[in-house]
Design an enzyme around this catalytic site. Structure first.
Site, PDB file in Angstrom:
ATOM      1  CE1 TYR A  56      -3.002  -3.000   0.623  1.00  0.00           C
ATOM      2  CE2 TYR A  56      -3.277  -2.528   2.734  1.00  0.00           C
ATOM      3  CZ  TYR A  56      -3.570  -3.260   1.697  1.00  0.00           C
ATOM      4  OH  TYR A  56      -4.501  -4.217   1.858  1.00  0.00           O
ATOM      5  CG  HIS A 125      -0.834  -8.817  -0.071  1.00  0.00           C
ATOM      6  ND1 HIS A 125      -0.384  -7.277   0.307  1.00  0.00           N
ATOM      7  CD2 HIS A 125      -2.108  -8.578   0.053  1.00  0.00           C
ATOM      8  CE1 HIS A 125      -1.393  -6.430   0.190  1.00  0.00           C
ATOM      9  NE2 HIS A 125      -2.584  -7.359  -0.105  1.00  0.00           N
TER      10      HIS A 125
END
Length: 354
Positions: A56, A125
């Site tokens: 992010y 992830h």
């Protein structure tokens, strides 16, 4: 600051036991000052859980908000590493330094950026292991989600002139390519090594708990064969249109808690009459109903918000209940239709190799 006793869900799996707050602040898509302000507002509103990821690119503002609040020891902090398969720097959304195989270095970098000694939870992830598998799994982003965001990478138009949707055809083509080039032995080695790397990070004290994200039921069960420590959490897209009932059963059997993302976009993109009827009946927004439905299924929610009013609304999903009849109505909306991530792209190649 409002006084709020945060509800939490417990996990108890091989090698790990603990709890995670039922509601957290999601930070995907938030950067810089906007991210820091959102985190600060959430902490002031009583949030005890912040979800971020190296992917992010917002660890610095998250860390700064935590530092200035002086509440780090009260906050459950989640981050994620290992988003990209090894050697695929040409794929869409690529961010350097978030590759599989480099989990320890990624987490150490994350801790430095967050200005913390450790995180409460670190996740792998996603499970993809190759260029084609990643491209296939990423495909759902390109349709409703990217079109709604106005992204240059969105597929436009989404239908042929006769009205036939392009999405199933394009996704099937990408899945077929992933099956064609799949190396089962290599894929298993990459998944296994990523997890071993996280187990090492846990032993070193870089993270208290470890888990995965976007793992379908089949890959969660596969972990029983190689994991010394089983995942405490599996984070995935979850909403009535994509509710993964089998995965919920497998996670429960393994003692793993699920965290659901994508609630906000599901509320925006889902045109279900049923959802609107349930929302009107309870005088709630579609977002509030979806958050409550998720939490009532025992799944953690991590909605993103920047405004104090919405932050408070999201946090209140633990304060009320949906009647069983409304839960059943929403359960019946499942179409196995993701807006973000296609786990079938990891399952089909695996099954085809058996």
């Amino acid at each position: 600051v409002c006084e709020f006793v945060m509800a939490s869900f417990t996990f108890s799996t091989k090698g790990q036991a603990g709890s995670i707050p039922a509601v957290g602040l999601g930070t995907a898509g938030l950067r810089g000052d906007v991210c820091q302000q959102a985190c600060t507002a959430a902490l002031e509103a009583g949030y005890k859980h912040i979800d971020t990821a190296l992917m992010y690119q917002n660890h610095e503002p998250v860390g700064e908000a935590l530092k200035q609040s002086g509440t780090r020891d009260q906050i459950f902090l989640t981050t994620k590493v290992g988003f990209f398969p090894p050697g695929v720097n040409g794929v869409i959304a690529y961010v350097e330094g978030v590759e599989k195989g480099a989990e320890r270095a990624s987490l150490e970098r994350s801790l430095k950026e967050l200005q913390v000694e450790s995180v409460d939870l670190c996740l792998i992830h996603n499970p993809t292991t190759s260029f084609d598998e990643y491209n296939a799994a990423f495909m759902p982003h390109l349709f409703e989600l990217f079109n709604e965001q106005g992204s240059a990478n969105a597929v436009r138009p989404m239908h042929f002139v006769d009205g036939q949707p392009l999405r199933p055809l394009l996704m099937d083509a990408r899945r077929s390519q992933a099956v064609k080039t799949y190396d089962a032995k290599k894929a298993r080695q990459i998944r296994e090594q990523s997890w071993k790397n996280l187990e090492e990070c846990q032993k070193l004290g870089l993270c208290k708990y470890i888990g995965v994200a976007n793992y379908p039921a089949e890959l969660l069960e596969e972990m029983k064969e190689y994991a010394t420590v089983w995942p405490a959490v599996n984070q995935l897209e979850l909403h009535p249109r994509y509710s993964s009932p089998r995965l919920r059963e497998v996670a429960k059997e393994m003692g793993c808690v699920l965290t659901g993302y994508g609630t906000m976009h599901a509320a925006m993109l889902d045109q279900s009459v049923t959802l609107r009827e349930v929302a009107n009946k309870h005088k709630k927004s579609a977002m509030q109903v979806l958050l409550r439905w998720t939490v009532q299924h025992g799944v953690v929610v991590i909605p993103r918000s920047k405004t104090p009013v919405h932050l408070a609304d999201n946090l209140s999903c633990t304060d009320w209940e949906l009647p069983e009849e409304d839960m059943r109505k929403l359960d019946q909306l499942n179409e196995d239709y993701p807006y973000y991530w296609d786990p079938v792209s990891s399952v089909l190649p695996l099954k085809s190799s058996m």
